[in-house]
Design a protein around this motif. Structure first.
Motif, PDB file in Angstrom:
ATOM      1  N   MET A   1       0.856  -1.179   0.000  1.00  0.00           N
ATOM      2  CA  MET A   1       0.000   0.000   0.000  1.00  0.00           C
ATOM      3  C   MET A   1       0.893   1.229   0.000  1.00  0.00           C
ATOM      4  N   LYS A   2       0.603   2.140  -0.830  1.00  0.00           N
ATOM      5  CA  LYS A   2       1.325   3.399  -0.863  1.00  0.00           C
ATOM      6  C   LYS A   2       0.441   4.473  -0.259  1.00  0.00           C
ATOM      7  N   MET A   3       1.082   5.374   0.499  1.00  0.00           N
ATOM      8  CA  MET A   3       0.307   6.431   1.142  1.00  0.00           C
ATOM      9  C   MET A   3      -0.140   7.493   0.152  1.00  0.00           C
ATOM     10  N   GLY A   4       0.657   7.820  -0.746  1.00  0.00           N
ATOM     11  CA  GLY A   4       0.286   8.839  -1.708  1.00  0.00           C
ATOM     12  C   GLY A   4       0.342  10.229  -1.100  1.00  0.00           C
ATOM     13  N   TRP A   5       0.118  11.232  -1.933  1.00  0.00           N
ATOM     14  CA  TRP A   5       0.225  12.620  -1.466  1.00  0.00           C
ATOM     15  C   TRP A   5      -0.849  12.968  -0.461  1.00  0.00           C
ATOM     16  N   PHE A   6      -2.055  12.430  -0.616  1.00  0.00           N
ATOM     17  CA  PHE A   6      -3.141  12.741   0.323  1.00  0.00           C
ATOM     18  C   PHE A   6      -2.847  12.157   1.710  1.00  0.00           C
ATOM     19  N   GLY A   7      -2.362  10.933   1.775  1.00  0.00           N
ATOM     20  CA  GLY A   7      -2.016  10.295   3.043  1.00  0.00           C
ATOM     21  C   GLY A   7      -0.905  11.044   3.770  1.00  0.00           C
ATOM     22  N   TRP A   8       0.127  11.431   3.032  1.00  0.00           N
ATOM     23  CA  TRP A   8       1.235  12.180   3.647  1.00  0.00           C
ATOM     24  C   TRP A   8       0.768  13.557   4.122  1.00  0.00           C
ATOM     25  N   THR A   9      -0.111  14.178   3.383  1.00  0.00           N
ATOM     26  CA  THR A   9      -0.638  15.482   3.781  1.00  0.00           C
ATOM     27  C   THR A   9      -1.445  15.358   5.071  1.00  0.00           C
ATOM     28  N   MET A  10      -2.292  14.365   5.154  1.00  0.00           N
ATOM     29  CA  MET A  10      -3.103  14.157   6.361  1.00  0.00           C
ATOM     30  C   MET A  10      -2.211  13.821   7.563  1.00  0.00           C
ATOM     31  N   ALA A  11      -1.214  12.983   7.370  1.00  0.00           N
ATOM     32  CA  ALA A  11      -0.287  12.633   8.458  1.00  0.00           C
ATOM     33  C   ALA A  11       0.448  13.889   8.937  1.00  0.00           C
ATOM     34  N   GLY A  12       0.854  14.723   8.011  1.00  0.00           N
ATOM     35  CA  GLY A  12       1.543  15.979   8.365  1.00  0.00           C
ATOM     36  C   GLY A  12       0.637  16.918   9.145  1.00  0.00           C
ATOM     37  N   VAL A  13      -0.617  17.043   8.731  1.00  0.00           N
ATOM     38  CA  VAL A  13      -1.573  17.917   9.424  1.00  0.00           C
ATOM     39  C   VAL A  13      -1.810  17.413  10.847  1.00  0.00           C
ATOM     40  N   VAL A  14      -1.972  16.119  11.022  1.00  0.00           N
ATOM     41  CA  VAL A  14      -2.186  15.548  12.356  1.00  0.00           C
ATOM     42  C   VAL A  14      -0.954  15.785  13.233  1.00  0.00           C
ATOM     43  N   LEU A  15       0.216  15.549  12.697  1.00  0.00           N
ATOM     44  CA  LEU A  15       1.447  15.742  13.456  1.00  0.00           C
ATOM     45  C   LEU A  15       1.628  17.209  13.867  1.00  0.00           C
ATOM     46  N   ILE A  16       1.424  18.122  12.975  1.00  0.00           N
ATOM     47  CA  ILE A  16       1.559  19.554  13.275  1.00  0.00           C
ATOM     48  C   ILE A  16       0.518  19.974  14.310  1.00  0.00           C
ATOM     49  N   THR A  17      -0.702  19.459  14.216  1.00  0.00           N
ATOM     50  CA  THR A  17      -1.757  19.773  15.187  1.00  0.00           C
ATOM     51  C   THR A  17      -1.382  19.271  16.577  1.00  0.00           C
ATOM     52  N   LEU A  18      -0.855  18.063  16.684  1.00  0.00           N
ATOM     53  CA  LEU A  18      -0.434  17.525  17.979  1.00  0.00           C
ATOM     54  C   LEU A  18       0.702  18.343  18.595  1.00  0.00           C
ATOM     55  N   ILE A  19       1.679  18.687  17.791  1.00  0.00           N
ATOM     56  CA  ILE A  19       2.809  19.483  18.293  1.00  0.00           C
ATOM     57  C   ILE A  19       2.325  20.864  18.724  1.00  0.00           C
TER      58      ILE A  19
END
Length: 190
Positions: A6-24
């Motif tokens: 399974m590849k995450m793709g640009w949408f998956g990486w974008t969502m992971a980045g948004v979640v990480l930035i929100t937590l920090i």
């Protein structure tokens, strides 16, 4: 059957980045609002339950009541000062505040402590209480020259135990055993 990666793709990486930035961002906001630092999460010595504290038994409570009935009644004015100082240290050092002290405020309070104790020493008859007040004044004098949070922690412990000994301070379940005034409490426990 072939396993398909399974590849995450640009949408998956974008969502992971948004979640990480929100937590920090949320963590930084929380620690700033409550004036905490990361050490607070991993240190127990600022909170009730530290191994330096002593549990209070029924017999010890009887001894505290005896001390309060005699020494507390003889030193009501000093008891008021002790209660005020204890409240100040609860407010400024509790919930991780010990790691973010306002040193100007702490030095100002230390000067008040020194002045009050030096003015009241002549009226104190009890040797144990006099010893405790001398220790408190010595700690306060050191605070004028040093920015050591351990000095503040020790002052807070002295005022906590003396508030128990002299006043009707009952919102506690442990003592620090730093005072000579309550030294007999340790004997009751054994």
């Amino acid at each position: 059957m072939k396993k398909r990666k399974m590849k995450m793709g640009w949408f998956g990486w974008t969502m992971a980045g948004v979640v990480l930035i929100t937590l920090i961002g949320s963590s930084l906001f929380f620690f700033n609002v409550f004036q905490l630092d990361m050490k607070t999460l991993f240190q127990d010595d600022n909170f009730i339950g530290s191994t330096d504290q002593k549990d209070i038994s029924e017999e010890a409570m009887g001894e505290i009541d005896r001390v309060r009935a005699t020494l507390g009644n003889e030193n009501e004015e000093l008891g008021g000062f002790i209660a005020t100082m204890h409240e100040f240290y609860n407010k400024t050092t509790g919930y991780g505040g010990i790691n973010n002290l306002d040193w100007d405020e702490q030095r100002e309070q230390a000067e008040t402590i020194i002045d009050t104790i030096e003015g009241d020493k002549a009226d104190i008859i009890d040797e144990a209480l006099l010893t405790d007040l001398t220790q408190i004044a010595d700690l306060a004098k050191r605070i004028l020259d040093e920015q050591d949070s351990d000095l503040i922690r020790n002052l807070h412990r002295y005022f906590h135990d003396l508030d128990i000994a002299l006043n009707d301070y009952k919102t506690f379940d442990r003592i620090w055993n730093v005072t000579d005034t309550l030294k007999d409490i340790e004997k009751v426990k054994k």
